[in-house]
Design a protein around this motif. Structure first.
Motif, PDB file in Angstrom:
ATOM      1  N   LEU A  31      17.242  31.261  49.566  1.00 39.48           N
ATOM      2  CA  LEU A  31      16.659  30.824  50.817  1.00 39.48           C
ATOM      3  C   LEU A  31      15.298  31.486  51.048  1.00 39.48           C
ATOM      4  O   LEU A  31      14.973  32.489  50.401  1.00 39.48           O
ATOM      5  N   PRO A  32      14.485  30.957  51.972  1.00 37.89           N
ATOM      6  CA  PRO A  32      13.142  31.510  52.197  1.00 37.89           C
ATOM      7  C   PRO A  32      13.123  32.992  52.541  1.00 37.89           C
ATOM      8  O   PRO A  32      12.143  33.687  52.238  1.00 37.89           O
ATOM      9  N   ASP A  33      14.192  33.493  53.167  1.00 39.03           N
ATOM     10  CA  ASP A  33      14.207  34.922  53.526  1.00 39.03           C
ATOM     11  C   ASP A  33      14.688  35.814  52.383  1.00 39.03           C
ATOM     12  O   ASP A  33      14.870  37.023  52.560  1.00 39.03           O
ATOM     13  N   GLY A  34      14.915  35.231  51.196  1.00 41.15           N
ATOM     14  CA  GLY A  34      15.313  36.015  50.045  1.00 41.15           C
ATOM     15  C   GLY A  34      16.806  36.193  49.881  1.00 41.15           C
ATOM     16  O   GLY A  34      17.252  36.804  48.906  1.00 41.15           O
ATOM     17  N   THR A  35      17.594  35.672  50.816  1.00 39.79           N
ATOM     18  CA  THR A  35      19.049  35.727  50.661  1.00 39.79           C
ATOM     19  C   THR A  35      19.507  34.572  49.777  1.00 39.79           C
ATOM     20  O   THR A  35      18.776  33.611  49.531  1.00 39.79           O
ATOM     21  N   PHE A  36      20.760  34.687  49.298  1.00 42.49           N
ATOM     22  CA  PHE A  36      21.330  33.644  48.445  1.00 42.49           C
ATOM     23  C   PHE A  36      22.529  33.005  49.145  1.00 42.49           C
ATOM     24  O   PHE A  36      23.276  33.676  49.878  1.00 42.49           O
ATOM     25  N   ALA A  37      22.684  31.703  48.915  1.00 36.72           N
ATOM     26  CA  ALA A  37      23.768  30.953  49.533  1.00 36.72           C
ATOM     27  C   ALA A  37      24.418  30.044  48.499  1.00 36.72           C
ATOM     28  O   ALA A  37      23.881  29.820  47.403  1.00 36.72           O
ATOM     29  N   HIS A  38      25.575  29.523  48.876  1.00 36.89           N
ATOM     30  CA  HIS A  38      26.303  28.622  47.981  1.00 36.89           C
ATOM     31  C   HIS A  38      25.648  27.243  47.920  1.00 36.89           C
ATOM     32  O   HIS A  38      24.992  26.788  48.860  1.00 36.89           O
ATOM     33  N   GLY A  69      32.489  37.551  39.466  1.00 37.95           N
ATOM     34  CA  GLY A  69      33.068  37.151  40.738  1.00 37.95           C
ATOM     35  C   GLY A  69      32.038  36.949  41.838  1.00 37.95           C
ATOM     36  O   GLY A  69      32.333  37.117  43.027  1.00 37.95           O
ATOM     37  N   VAL A  70      30.827  36.547  41.457  1.00 39.08           N
ATOM     38  CA  VAL A  70      29.755  36.387  42.438  1.00 39.08           C
ATOM     39  C   VAL A  70      30.107  35.304  43.461  1.00 39.08           C
ATOM     40  O   VAL A  70      29.923  35.493  44.674  1.00 39.08           O
ATOM     41  N   ALA A  71      30.614  34.188  42.993  1.00 38.25           N
ATOM     42  CA  ALA A  71      30.939  33.098  43.919  1.00 38.25           C
ATOM     43  C   ALA A  71      32.042  33.490  44.888  1.00 38.25           C
ATOM     44  O   ALA A  71      32.041  33.070  46.050  1.00 38.25           O
ATOM     45  N   ASP A  72      32.991  34.290  44.436  1.00 36.07           N
ATOM     46  CA  ASP A  72      34.072  34.733  45.315  1.00 36.07           C
ATOM     47  C   ASP A  72      33.555  35.723  46.360  1.00 36.07           C
ATOM     48  O   ASP A  72      34.037  35.746  47.497  1.00 36.07           O
ATOM     49  N   ALA A  73      32.588  36.547  45.974  1.00 36.60           N
ATOM     50  CA  ALA A  73      32.042  37.537  46.910  1.00 36.60           C
ATOM     51  C   ALA A  73      31.152  36.899  47.967  1.00 36.60           C
ATOM     52  O   ALA A  73      31.050  37.397  49.092  1.00 36.60           O
ATOM     53  N   LEU A  74      30.514  35.792  47.607  1.00 35.12           N
ATOM     54  CA  LEU A  74      29.615  35.105  48.530  1.00 35.12           C
ATOM     55  C   LEU A  74      30.401  34.055  49.303  1.00 35.12           C
ATOM     56  O   LEU A  74      30.912  33.095  48.736  1.00 35.12           O
ATOM     57  N   ASP A  75      30.494  34.251  50.614  1.00 33.22           N
ATOM     58  CA  ASP A  75      31.261  33.308  51.435  1.00 33.22           C
ATOM     59  C   ASP A  75      30.297  32.318  52.087  1.00 33.22           C
ATOM     60  O   ASP A  75      29.266  31.986  51.521  1.00 33.22           O
ATOM     61  N   ASP A  76      30.593  31.878  53.305  1.00 30.65           N
ATOM     62  CA  ASP A  76      29.759  30.874  53.957  1.00 30.65           C
ATOM     63  C   ASP A  76      28.447  31.445  54.481  1.00 30.65           C
ATOM     64  O   ASP A  76      27.496  30.703  54.707  1.00 30.65           O
ATOM     65  N   THR A  77      28.396  32.761  54.685  1.00 29.32           N
ATOM     66  CA  THR A  77      27.186  33.386  55.209  1.00 29.32           C
ATOM     67  C   THR A  77      26.302  33.855  54.053  1.00 29.32           C
ATOM     68  O   THR A  77      26.772  34.585  53.176  1.00 29.32           O
ATOM     69  N   PRO A  78      25.024  33.446  54.033  1.00 28.75           N
ATOM     70  CA  PRO A  78      24.129  33.919  52.967  1.00 28.75           C
ATOM     71  C   PRO A  78      24.074  35.443  52.934  1.00 28.75           C
ATOM     72  O   PRO A  78      24.235  36.110  53.952  1.00 28.75           O
ATOM     73  N   MET A  79      23.860  35.993  51.736  1.00 32.16           N
ATOM     74  CA  MET A  79      23.830  37.445  51.556  1.00 32.16           C
ATOM     75  C   MET A  79      22.566  37.864  50.834  1.00 32.16           C
ATOM     76  O   MET A  79      22.045  37.131  49.986  1.00 32.16           O
ATOM     77  N   ASN A  80      22.084  39.072  51.165  1.00 29.92           N
ATOM     78  CA  ASN A  80      20.964  39.604  50.394  1.00 29.92           C
ATOM     79  C   ASN A  80      21.496  40.213  49.104  1.00 29.92           C
ATOM     80  O   ASN A  80      22.694  40.479  48.960  1.00 29.92           O
ATOM     81  N   THR A 121      13.261  30.429  44.823  1.00 35.89           N
ATOM     82  CA  THR A 121      13.302  29.725  43.539  1.00 35.89           C
ATOM     83  C   THR A 121      13.108  28.231  43.749  1.00 35.89           C
ATOM     84  O   THR A 121      13.706  27.633  44.638  1.00 35.89           O
ATOM     85  N   THR A 122      12.245  27.630  42.945  1.00 35.03           N
ATOM     86  CA  THR A 122      12.056  26.188  43.002  1.00 35.03           C
ATOM     87  C   THR A 122      12.610  25.559  41.734  1.00 35.03           C
ATOM     88  O   THR A 122      12.668  26.186  40.676  1.00 35.03           O
ATOM     89  N   VAL A 123      13.027  24.294  41.831  1.00 29.71           N
ATOM     90  CA  VAL A 123      13.590  23.570  40.698  1.00 29.71           C
ATOM     91  C   VAL A 123      12.663  22.415  40.352  1.00 29.71           C
ATOM     92  O   VAL A 123      12.394  21.556  41.200  1.00 29.71           O
TER      93      VAL A 123
END
Length: 342
Positions: free
Chosen positions: A76-83, A34-45, A2-4
């Motif tokens: 991220l470029p690999d399609g995962t999401f991060a905080h 609870g998406v933010a709570d489920a996503l920790d420091d490691t990016p997730m697919n 995603t680009t902004v």
């Protein structure tokens, strides 16, 4: 990925504005899921994240894509999401969490009153009573307990965060007693009593509010022997004497209610006592987009208003208070420091 877009041209910016409800709804959905709570420091697919929050992967990706365009989460470029710094604020365990503020500002009743803003602008009165056939807080407490819970959590979170800033700002030399008028569950009193171990305090608010005061202030609490809890309505009476009165974020009703509250402070306080009024302003502040939006919501739900610096000064002067310094507490609050004349 995603680009902004940066600085869109006016036609596109207006299109973005009129779809603002989609942005608010997306933040609310992420908070409720609870998406933010489920996503920790490691990016997730998306598949793993969807499993964690019990959603469909395809539709969760669409939600995250919309939020990432606003800087809430990042793809991220690999399609995962991060905080991002903003998405972390939706975590319940973040020290600066805005999760309950986000939920409060998007509660179900808000979607029913926003479309009637033109009516409120024409009449100068709230539209909530027209829509729900009862006063705002009566509805909240009697018909919408979940919304009332969200409101209380939002106000507590906000007060806890700003109370530390208030305690750091105020010069308490010569102050042995402080009264927090309309102080909610008492976060400001807690911050001051913990910082000044010889100080005594009073918390005054409505009965249903103070019965849930911070445990440190209640019987058996660590500060209970230095605090008095008073159930009452500051618009009716303030049976409290103190060296300093703090009035934070409550002078947002109609003008008559504000006048009565300040008049009651003037009656209760001794000559020379200090009065500190802390409010969001709709001018002279870096948080204009937020405070002006809250100002419109106040018009819709209770017929109230946020203040300009001048309108606050006028009301304090009309109440007979002598105004001293006006200082920023943080990026979104200002403190008006006053004294009771001899």
């Amino acid at each position: 990925m995603t680009t902004v877009d940066q600085a869109p041209p006016p036609p596109m910016r207006l299109r973005e504005l009129v779809f603002g409800a989609a942005c608010a709804a997306a933040v609310r959905a992420a908070a409720r899921l609870g998406v933010a709570d489920a996503l920790d420091d490691t990016p997730m697919n998306v598949d793993d994240l969807a499993a964690a929050v019990k959603t469909q992967p395809q539709t969760l990706r669409r939600l995250l894509r919309a939020l990432s365009c606003q800087g809430v989460f990042t793809e991220l470029p690999d399609g995962t999401f991060a905080h991002t710094a903003m998405s972390r604020l939706l975590r319940e365990d973040d020290p600066q969490s805005l999760r309950y503020i986000a939920l409060w500002c998007t509660e179900p009743w808000t979607w029913n009153v926003w479309p009637k803003l033109d009516e409120a602008v024409r009449s100068g009165r709230n539209v909530f009573e027209e829509v729900y056939d009862r006063e705002f807080f009566e509805y909240l407490n009697e018909e919408a307990p979940e919304s009332a819970h969200v409101f209380n959590r939002a106000m507590t979170t906000s007060s806890e965060q700003s109370a530390r800033d208030v305690a750091n700002l105020l010069d308490m030399r010569g102050v042995s007693s402080v009264a927090d008028i309309g102080g909610g569950q008492g976060q400001v009193v807690v911050s001051l009593l913990e910082k000044y171990p010889t100080m005594h305090g009073t918390l005054l608010d409505l009965p249903g509010v103070v019965e849930n005061a911070d445990p440190r202030l209640r019987k058996g609490g660590s500060l209970a022997d230095r605090v008095r809890i008073v159930a009452g309505d500051c618009r009716e009476d303030i049976p409290v004497q103190a060296d300093m009165y703090i009035i934070k974020n409550i002078l947002e009703w109609d003008d008559e209610s504000t006048r009565r509250a300040l008049s009651n402070v003037r009656k209760a306080a001794r000559p020379g006592a200090r009065v500190v009024v802390i409010e969001n302003l709709v001018d002279d502040t870096p948080s204009m987009k937020f405070t002006t939006a809250m100002d419109l919501l106040l018009l819709l739900n209770v017929g109230g208003a946020k203040h300009t610096r001048k309108s606050m000064v006028d009301r304090l002067s009309d109440a007979g208070l002598v105004i001293g310094e006006v200082r920023p507490v943080n990026a979104y609050l200002h403190a008006f420091e006053c004294t009771i004349p001899a």
